[in-house]
Design a protein around this motif. Structure first.
Motif, PDB file in Angstrom:
ATOM      1  N   UNK A 144       0.871  -1.531  -0.366  1.00 35.56           N
ATOM      2  CA  UNK A 144      -0.180  -0.051  -0.128  1.00 35.56           C
ATOM      3  C   UNK A 144       1.437   1.197  -0.049  1.00 35.56           C
ATOM      4  N   UNK A 145       1.899   1.097   0.787  1.00 34.59           N
ATOM      5  CA  UNK A 145       2.739   2.337   0.848  1.00 34.59           C
ATOM      6  C   UNK A 145       3.788   3.246   0.087  1.00 34.59           C
ATOM      7  N   UNK A 146       3.948   1.073  -0.936  1.00 31.57           N
ATOM      8  CA  UNK A 146       4.854   1.982  -1.911  1.00 31.57           C
ATOM      9  C   UNK A 146       3.877   1.275  -3.477  1.00 31.57           C
ATOM     10  N   UNK A 147       2.111   1.441  -3.068  1.00 29.38           N
ATOM     11  CA  UNK A 147       1.360   1.452  -4.219  1.00 29.38           C
ATOM     12  C   UNK A 147       2.034   0.439  -4.942  1.00 29.38           C
ATOM     13  N   UNK A 148       2.610  -0.876  -5.199  1.00 27.29           N
ATOM     14  CA  UNK A 148       3.437  -2.029  -5.158  1.00 27.29           C
ATOM     15  C   UNK A 148       2.742  -1.852  -6.433  1.00 27.29           C
ATOM     16  N   UNK A 149       1.364  -2.728  -6.302  1.00 29.10           N
ATOM     17  CA  UNK A 149       0.459  -3.071  -7.372  1.00 29.10           C
ATOM     18  C   UNK A 149       0.180  -2.380  -8.483  1.00 29.10           C
ATOM     19  N   UNK A 150       0.086  -1.388  -8.654  1.00 30.59           N
ATOM     20  CA  UNK A 150      -0.476  -1.151  -9.236  1.00 30.59           C
ATOM     21  C   UNK A 150       0.425  -0.455  -9.806  1.00 30.59           C
ATOM     22  N   UNK A 151       1.782  -0.057  -9.530  1.00 33.11           N
ATOM     23  CA  UNK A 151       2.933   0.557 -10.635  1.00 33.11           C
ATOM     24  C   UNK A 151       3.558  -0.961 -11.596  1.00 33.11           C
ATOM     25  N   UNK A 152       3.171  -1.744 -10.914  1.00 34.04           N
ATOM     26  CA  UNK A 152       4.201  -3.339 -11.515  1.00 34.04           C
ATOM     27  C   UNK A 152       3.188  -3.325 -12.324  1.00 34.04           C
ATOM     28  N   UNK A 153       2.024  -3.171 -12.215  1.00 34.98           N
ATOM     29  CA  UNK A 153       1.072  -3.405 -13.332  1.00 34.98           C
ATOM     30  C   UNK A 153       0.877  -2.540 -14.790  1.00 34.98           C
ATOM     31  N   UNK A 154       1.081  -0.995 -13.958  1.00 42.93           N
ATOM     32  CA  UNK A 154       0.983  -0.286 -15.274  1.00 42.93           C
ATOM     33  C   UNK A 154       2.609   0.172 -15.734  1.00 42.93           C
ATOM     34  N   UNK A 155       3.801   0.086 -15.344  1.00 43.16           N
ATOM     35  CA  UNK A 155       4.962   0.430 -15.438  1.00 43.16           C
ATOM     36  C   UNK A 155       5.560  -0.544 -16.318  1.00 43.16           C
ATOM     37  N   UNK A 156       5.302  -1.626 -15.255  1.00 41.43           N
ATOM     38  CA  UNK A 156       5.913  -2.847 -15.826  1.00 41.43           C
ATOM     39  C   UNK A 156       5.295  -3.900 -16.415  1.00 41.43           C
ATOM     40  N   UNK A 157       4.165  -3.917 -16.127  1.00 44.18           N
ATOM     41  CA  UNK A 157       3.594  -5.195 -16.824  1.00 44.18           C
ATOM     42  C   UNK A 157       3.136  -5.099 -18.633  1.00 44.18           C
ATOM     43  N   UNK A 158       1.469  -3.869 -18.288  1.00 46.31           N
ATOM     44  CA  UNK A 158       1.128  -3.758 -19.330  1.00 46.31           C
ATOM     45  C   UNK A 158       1.602  -2.356 -20.082  1.00 46.31           C
ATOM     46  N   UNK A 159       3.350  -2.241 -19.510  1.00 43.35           N
ATOM     47  CA  UNK A 159       3.552  -1.815 -20.798  1.00 43.35           C
ATOM     48  C   UNK A 159       4.647  -2.442 -21.571  1.00 43.35           C
ATOM     49  N   UNK A 160       5.521  -3.615 -20.923  1.00 39.16           N
ATOM     50  CA  UNK A 160       6.108  -4.526 -21.682  1.00 39.16           C
ATOM     51  C   UNK A 160       5.932  -5.322 -22.467  1.00 39.16           C
ATOM     52  N   UNK A 161       4.676  -5.698 -22.051  1.00 40.85           N
ATOM     53  CA  UNK A 161       4.236  -7.564 -22.337  1.00 40.85           C
ATOM     54  C   UNK A 161       3.726  -7.464 -23.589  1.00 40.85           C
ATOM     55  N   UNK A 162       3.579  -6.490 -24.407  1.00 37.96           N
ATOM     56  CA  UNK A 162       3.817  -6.798 -25.864  1.00 37.96           C
ATOM     57  C   UNK A 162       5.135  -6.829 -26.328  1.00 37.96           C
ATOM     58  N   UNK A 163       6.383  -6.370 -25.654  1.00 38.60           N
ATOM     59  CA  UNK A 163       7.539  -6.496 -26.229  1.00 38.60           C
ATOM     60  C   UNK A 163       8.231  -7.505 -25.638  1.00 38.60           C
ATOM     61  N   UNK A 164       7.816  -7.579 -24.837  1.00 38.73           N
ATOM     62  CA  UNK A 164       8.095  -9.721 -23.994  1.00 38.73           C
ATOM     63  C   UNK A 164       7.975 -10.740 -25.074  1.00 38.73           C
ATOM     64  N   UNK A 165       6.150 -10.611 -25.834  1.00 38.65           N
ATOM     65  CA  UNK A 165       6.085 -11.168 -26.931  1.00 38.65           C
ATOM     66  C   UNK A 165       6.487 -11.092 -28.096  1.00 38.65           C
TER      67      UNK A 165
END
Length: 355
Positions: free
Chosen positions: A263-284
């Motif tokens: 919660x304090x580091x807003x980790x789920x939102x950050x990983x979802x938006x800044x890593x997963x949503x941004x990177x998954x197409x490149x991974x594919x």
């Protein structure tokens, strides 16, 4: 915590130990109705010379003592208890261990303590570790950097920390227990953590790591302990019904103990938006490129399975382990979906389309 810090980095903690001892002597004298010792007399002989070279300490100590002289002996005992509790590390990371703040009860004493320990904190970058040509902070950074071989912030797992180099700025040194709330721990190395600037300034700030969003005490991670969080994407729908990309679900283990940190580091939102949503197409796309480079025909489902299975093994070599874990978990889901007799063709078409 996605990684932990080396306990050896806290060895040169003499500034904190010396100051806490001096304040403890002053508070003890006041409780007994006696005059507190002069600053130079309250400082241990071993480190008296160092503190004498920092003339501002005398005035800050005197200001703290002056504020405490207006308290009753019982009130001085409360301040002394807070001093001890705030440095009872790592015990205070357990919700049943008291860690009192005097900010609301004795605000003037609190402010005087905060100013004293803020000044002491600055000395970590100026005073040398015993037997070393490096400052305490530089020595700390060197040990942390060697331990965190991946070089990423342990609180988010993907923000890089600057390497050890005299021409670079050291990473932020965060007060895990915020100095604005728990000033007596303000220079205790056991309470300091090298942290990514974004994690420190945009998310952690002066939040109280010991309290949840309802101001209730919770168990929290010891940055210098052995417990680490693992991640997976179990529960993620790669082919979501909305057709707008995967519906991400990030699983944390342990779950309950990690909630306040997330919660304090807003980790789920950050990983979802800044890593997963941004990177998954490149991974594919990288997976398809890998298949082409290795002569694997992904136009068949068997070929797609071979490509995904082999490419997945390369994910562990990502620079930042957290990204490697998420990436591996992502391709685990794709591999499982390809093997599904019902949805396998749909996943195969999705993968081929990515090419």
């Amino acid at each position: 915590m996605l990684a932990t810090y080396p306990i050896a980095a806290t060895d040169h903690n003499w500034i904190s130990v010396t100051l806490l001892s001096a304040l403890g002597l002053a508070l003890e004298a006041l409780q007994q109705g006696n005059a507190p010792p002069e600053f130079k007399d309250a400082i241990s002989v071993e480190h008296r010379a160092e503190f004498a070279r920092g003339p501002k300490f005398q005035g800050l100590y005197d200001a703290f003592v002056a504020k405490c002289q207006g308290l009753t002996p019982d009130e001085c005992a409360q301040v002394a208890a807070a001093l001890v509790e705030q440095n009872n590390l790592p015990a205070v990371f357990t919700s049943t261990t008291s860690c009192s703040s005097i900010r609301g009860v004795f605000p003037e004493v609190h402010e005087a303590a905060k100013e004293l320990f803020k000044h002491a904190f600055e000395k970590l970058s100026a005073w040398k570790a015993p037997g070393s040509e490096q400052t305490i902070r530089a020595t700390y950074h060197r040990l942390v950097d060697a331990h965190l071989s991946h070089g990423s912030c342990p609180f988010c797992g993907y923000e890089p920390l600057e390497a050890v180099d005299p021409d670079l700025v050291d990473p932020d040194l965060d007060h895990y227990l915020a100095i604005s709330i728990y000033p007596f721990a303000g220079v205790n190395l056991r309470n300091l953590t090298a942290m990514g600037a974004n994690c420190n300034r945009s998310y952690k700030g002066a939040q109280d790591i010991l309290l949840d969003q309802h101001n209730q005490r919770v168990d929290c991670f010891d940055p210098y302990g052995n417990e680490q969080v693992t991640l997976s994407l179990a529960g993620t729908a790669i082919l979501s019904d909305g057709g707008e990309g995967p519906a991400w679900a990030i699983t944390f283990d342990p779950d309950v103990k990690s909630r306040n940190w997330r919660r304090i580091f807003e980790l789920e939102t950050r990983l979802r938006s800044s890593v997963l949503a941004r990177q998954y197409k490149k991974w594919l796309q990288h997976c398809i490129t890998y298949a082409q480079a290795n002569g694997i025909d992904v136009s068949t489902k068997d070929g797609a399975l071979e490509a995904v299975g082999k490419f997945k093994k390369t994910c562990a070599f990502e620079t930042f382990p957290t990204i490697g874990l998420l990436k591996t978990s992502f391709f685990d889901l794709i591999e499982s979906a390809l093997n599904d007799p019902v949805g396998g063709e749909r996943m195969h078409n999705f993968l081929v389309k990515a090419a």
